[in-house]
Design an enzyme around this catalytic site. Structure first.
Site, mmCIF file in Angstrom:
data_model
loop_
_atom_site.group_PDB
_atom_site.id
_atom_site.type_symbol
_atom_site.label_atom_id
_atom_site.label_comp_id
_atom_site.label_asym_id
_atom_site.label_seq_id
_atom_site.Cartn_x
_atom_site.Cartn_y
_atom_site.Cartn_z
ATOM 1 N N GLU A 178 14.495 31.492 50.009
ATOM 2 C CA GLU A 178 14.608 32.893 49.613
ATOM 3 C C GLU A 178 14.270 33.548 50.721
ATOM 4 O O GLU A 178 13.341 34.696 50.541
ATOM 5 C CB GLU A 178 13.926 33.136 48.300
ATOM 6 C CG GLU A 178 14.615 32.622 47.301
ATOM 7 C CD GLU A 178 14.165 33.423 45.927
ATOM 8 O OE1 GLU A 178 13.391 33.974 45.924
ATOM 9 O OE2 GLU A 178 14.802 32.754 44.935
ATOM 10 N N TRP B 107 13.302 24.779 37.606
ATOM 11 C CA TRP B 107 12.165 25.488 38.227
ATOM 12 C C TRP B 107 11.239 25.766 36.996
ATOM 13 O O TRP B 107 11.647 26.560 36.175
ATOM 14 C CB TRP B 107 12.735 26.769 38.817
ATOM 15 C CG TRP B 107 11.216 27.546 39.400
ATOM 16 C CD1 TRP B 107 10.687 28.552 38.942
ATOM 17 C CD2 TRP B 107 10.757 26.927 40.825
ATOM 18 N NE1 TRP B 107 9.492 28.729 39.644
ATOM 19 C CE2 TRP B 107 9.589 28.103 40.932
ATOM 20 C CE3 TRP B 107 10.958 26.008 41.673
ATOM 21 C CZ2 TRP B 107 8.800 27.867 41.815
ATOM 22 C CZ3 TRP B 107 10.221 26.246 42.867
ATOM 23 C CH2 TRP B 107 9.037 26.848 42.981
ATOM 24 N N TYR C 44 16.734 35.852 34.587
ATOM 25 C CA TYR C 44 16.664 36.940 35.504
ATOM 26 C C TYR C 44 18.141 38.033 35.153
ATOM 27 O O TYR C 44 18.011 39.324 35.613
ATOM 28 C CB TYR C 44 16.401 37.030 36.962
ATOM 29 C CG TYR C 44 14.873 36.332 37.121
ATOM 30 C CD1 TYR C 44 13.921 37.249 36.715
ATOM 31 C CD2 TYR C 44 14.729 35.285 37.901
ATOM 32 C CE1 TYR C 44 12.397 36.674 36.999
ATOM 33 C CE2 TYR C 44 13.160 34.773 38.117
ATOM 34 C CZ TYR C 44 12.248 35.620 37.640
ATOM 35 O OH TYR C 44 10.974 35.129 37.985
HETATM 36 C C1 GCB Z 1 12.301 31.879 42.984
HETATM 37 C C2 GCB Z 1 11.314 31.536 43.935
HETATM 38 C C3 GCB Z 1 10.171 30.710 43.259
HETATM 39 C C4 GCB Z 1 9.751 31.639 42.077
HETATM 40 C C5 GCB Z 1 10.712 31.647 41.053
HETATM 41 C C6 GCB Z 1 10.321 32.408 39.858
HETATM 42 O O1 GCB Z 1 13.610 32.002 42.963
HETATM 43 O O2 GCB Z 1 11.829 30.554 44.937
HETATM 44 O O3 GCB Z 1 9.001 30.666 44.346
HETATM 45 O O4 GCB Z 1 8.530 31.054 41.490
HETATM 46 O O5 GCB Z 1 11.803 32.181 41.658
HETATM 47 O O6 GCB Z 1 10.182 31.870 38.998
HETATM 48 O O7 GCB Z 1 10.811 33.839 39.956
#
Ligand code: GCB
Length: 666
Positions: free
Chosen positions: A408, A538, A461
């Site tokens: 990013e 994630w 988001y």
């Molecule tokens: C992303 C980032 C990561 C964040 C994640 C989030 O895109 O690469 O480092 O922790 O989003 O949780 O917003």
């Protein structure tokens, strides 16, 4: 056996030991003195600590956690160190700027929190007691990557340190702190494979007339030496040299997730017949490729990367974690059925990469080029050096299939830096792809790495979970597409069975059920797009991000499938387990929502069993209203006042699998 024979046998066993100038590694773990840099006018306060150590274990989840200096001191008596050759200090990770002194004399400096570094200290030591001083700082520095990131930068000597005693001429520990032995497999098929082995040697004897040689043995996964070559070192004429040899392996055992077969290369430096130094390195034989139209291939076969991201910290310890902690992380990842890990957003510990090699995980390894960089020479030199160290230190690992160049970054003025990193990665290691994780469409830096992947959060988001399909379609092009991050926050303390849209992402209320819905919806779309070469949830574990103020705990990113203390897998963990693992899964979701107010509730399970059946308070309620093979739901189940026993069963092969919970209706 008579006495003489017995003595001869003992003697013959002893002779090679006595004749060996062995490499000795002494871990420097206990008995470090530590002191935070005192405020002006204050005296230093010293504590005894063990390394790995961080000074942020208490405050790492607060916005203004300490980012400053700390001093470590270690005393060692020269007489207790074996060997009379050369001595080196090797640090596996110090966050993030380290100045090393021995007896008050500057030995070296290292900038970068995540890669190992090694300094020779032979000439700095004296007889008797010696003092090693390490001045460390994790203060933000515009010349040390990362310059930003959604994670706490824990400070300290947070990975192991060792003193290495080596003979005067040795296999070099100084080449970017790598093992000094590099293995490059090529032309790999099930019939044969070739490997090129390169060893870096270091020592004055090489430059002069000598009797040195290097024997390289290739040992198969069953422990048999299958190839052996000896290279004379008597004509090198220089004190730093490289020896390179090629080997052929017949009928190789290929490395894969199902059979992570590891070969060993044993490089032994000999003086005549006397062993001087030995390095053993593991390697694997495998082919990986990406077809932009059809996805990822391992050893020529389509291989779906079932991936998660991992940060290295955990509750109470920050980054200063133990091998046991690494083992626990790996076993949770494995038990969920994942076969790929993006080790974000920086190089992880060598112990964890070892586990990945052993467990057949495919790994995306990356440098900490996160968010932004500067156009200064110092910054690009620093991130380039961190990339070189990452590659050299992990070159032999079969698990690593790509080098990640950035995460990013936002500004196109960084494209030249990405180009530089891309060329370094290809020059240092032509055998692996370069990749990067972006959150921006149509930026010039996206076109630099061999493959690009997107961090995208439909249902969190932006938009709703099913929009993942449109996102993949939109982002796919002739270079294919990967999804480097997707997910949602989830608290094991907040519940809402009927939630139908995202909660406020920056609010404190992050119901676990919405996180599950995001994963269900996102993953359903991912499955419909098999050309996506890799997807990475994630995140596997909640992690510290000092500045965050959301979810049930400040200072945390709660997108983990497992809580920060690793004690509680969230429901979404079981969703992936039901999707991915080969072991029976039967899991009632929202179990933790124990106290109920509504008269009826949906009952949702994640399972890979057949014919799920529900029983509530002993009454059989039969098959679910919907079941897609993983997610089964009974839409409206009446609860009686007080305690309700909810039971589900299913069939897995010839076994009956069940789960149950109790909900109290108030
Ligand atoms: C992303 C980032 C990561 C964040 C994640 C989030 O895109 O690469 O480092 O922790 O989003 O949780 O917003």
């Amino acid at each position: 056996m008579n006495k003489i024979k017995q003595s001869l046998l003992i003697l013959s066993l002893l002779i090679p030991c006595l004749a060996t100038e062995a490499r000795t590694k002494i871990p420097l773990t206990e008995g470090w003195m530590f002191s935070k840099t005192p405020a002006t006018g204050e005296a230093r306060q010293w504590n005894i600590v063990n390394v790995p150590h961080t000074w942020n274990s208490e405050d790492g989840c607060t916005p203004d956690y300490y980012r400053g200096g700390g001093r470590y001191e270690y005393r060692i008596n020269r007489d207790t160190i074996p060997g009379d050759g050369r001595l080196f200090l090797r640090f596996e990770g110090v966050s993030q700027d380290a100045d090393v002194e021995v007896n008050g004399r500057q030995v070296g400096n290292h900038k970068g929190a995540f890669t190992a570094f090694c300094f020779e200290i032979t000439d700095y030591l004296t007889e008797g007691e010696n003092k090693i001083t390490v001045d460390v700082s994790n203060a933000p520095d515009p010349n040390i990557a990362p310059l930003e990131g959604d994670f706490t930068v824990f400070g300290g000597i947070y990975r192991p340190v060792a003193l290495i005693s080596l003979p005067s001429t040795c296999i070099s520990p100084l080449d970017y702190a790598s093992s000094g032995v590099y293995v490059t497999p090529y032309d790999i098929s099930s019939e044969s494979a070739k490997v090129k082995v390169k060893a870096k040697l270091d020592g004055e004897e090489l430059a002069n007339k000598n009797n040195l040689s290097l024997t390289v043995n290739i040992i198969d996964p069953y422990g048999e030496v299958i190839e052996s070559k000896t290279f004379k070192c008597d004509k090198l004429k220089t004190s730093k040299a490289e020896i390179e040899g090629k080997f052929k392996i017949k009928n190789p055992v290929l490395w894969s997730d199902k059979n992570p077969a590891l070969y060993t290369v044993k490089a032994e430096l000999l003086n005549g017949k006397t062993s001087k130094d030995v390095v053993e390195e593991k390697f694997g034989l495998r082919n990986v490729s990406i077809d932009p139209r059809s996805g990822f291939y391992l050893n020529g076969e389509k291989h779906r990367l079932k991936g998660v991201n991992r940060h290295q910290d955990r509750k109470g310890k920050g980054w200063a974690i133990s091998n046991k902690d690494h083992d626990e992380d790996m076993s949770m990842i494995k038990a969920m059925g994942a076969n790929a890990i993006r080790l974000a957003h920086y190089p992880h510990s060598s112990y964890f990469y070892d586990l990945c090699d052993k467990e057949g995980m495919l790994v995306w390894a990356e440098v900490p080029f996160v968010g932004h960089g500067t156009e200064s020479r110092e910054f690009s030199d620093n991130i380039s050096e961190q990339l070189r160290e990452l590659i050299h230190q992990n070159y032999n690992r079969p698990s690593i299939f790509c080098w990640g160049l950035f995460n990013e970054i936002g500004n196109e003025n960084m494209t030249p830096v990405v180009e530089l990193l891309n060329s370094i990665a290809h020059e240092e290691d032509p055998s692996r792809f370069t990749v990067a994780a972006t959150n921006q469409d149509n930026k010039s830096f996206n076109n630099v790495p061999d493959f690009i992947a997107y961090n995208t959060y439909p249902g969190w988001y932006w938009a709703d979970p099913s929009t993942m399909g449109a996102a993949i379609d939109w982002k796919s092009n002739e270079r294919g597409v990967g999804i480097s991050e997707y997910g949602a926050g989830g608290s094991v303390k907040c519940h809402d069975q009927n939630i139908s849209s995202a909660p406020k992402t920056d609010g404190s209320y992050h119901p676990e059920e919405w996180q599950s819905k995001v994963h269900e919806g996102n993953y359903a779309e991912i499955k419909k797009h098999p050309h996506v070469w890799g997807t990475f949830v994630w995140n596997m574990f909640d992690f510290a991000s000092g500045g965050r103020k959301e979810g049930d705990t400040n200072g945390m990113n709660d997108k983990g499938l497992v809580t920060y203390d690793r004690k509680t897998p969230k429901d979404a963990y079981y969703f992936y387990q039901a999707e991915w693992s080969d072991t029976p899964v039967m899991h009632i979701t929202s179990k933790r929502h124990e106290i109920r107010e509504e008269d009826t509730t949906p009952v949702k399970i994640y399972t890979n069993c057949k014919n799920p059946l529900l029983m509530v308070n002993g009454e059989i309620l039969g098959s679910p209203d919907s079941f897609d093979g993983v997610v089964a739901q009974w839409n409206s189940i009446a609860l009686q006042q007080g305690e309700n026993l909810v039971e589900v069963t299913g069939e897995y092969e010839d076994k009956k699998i069940s789960d149950n919970c109790r909900w109290i209706k108030k």
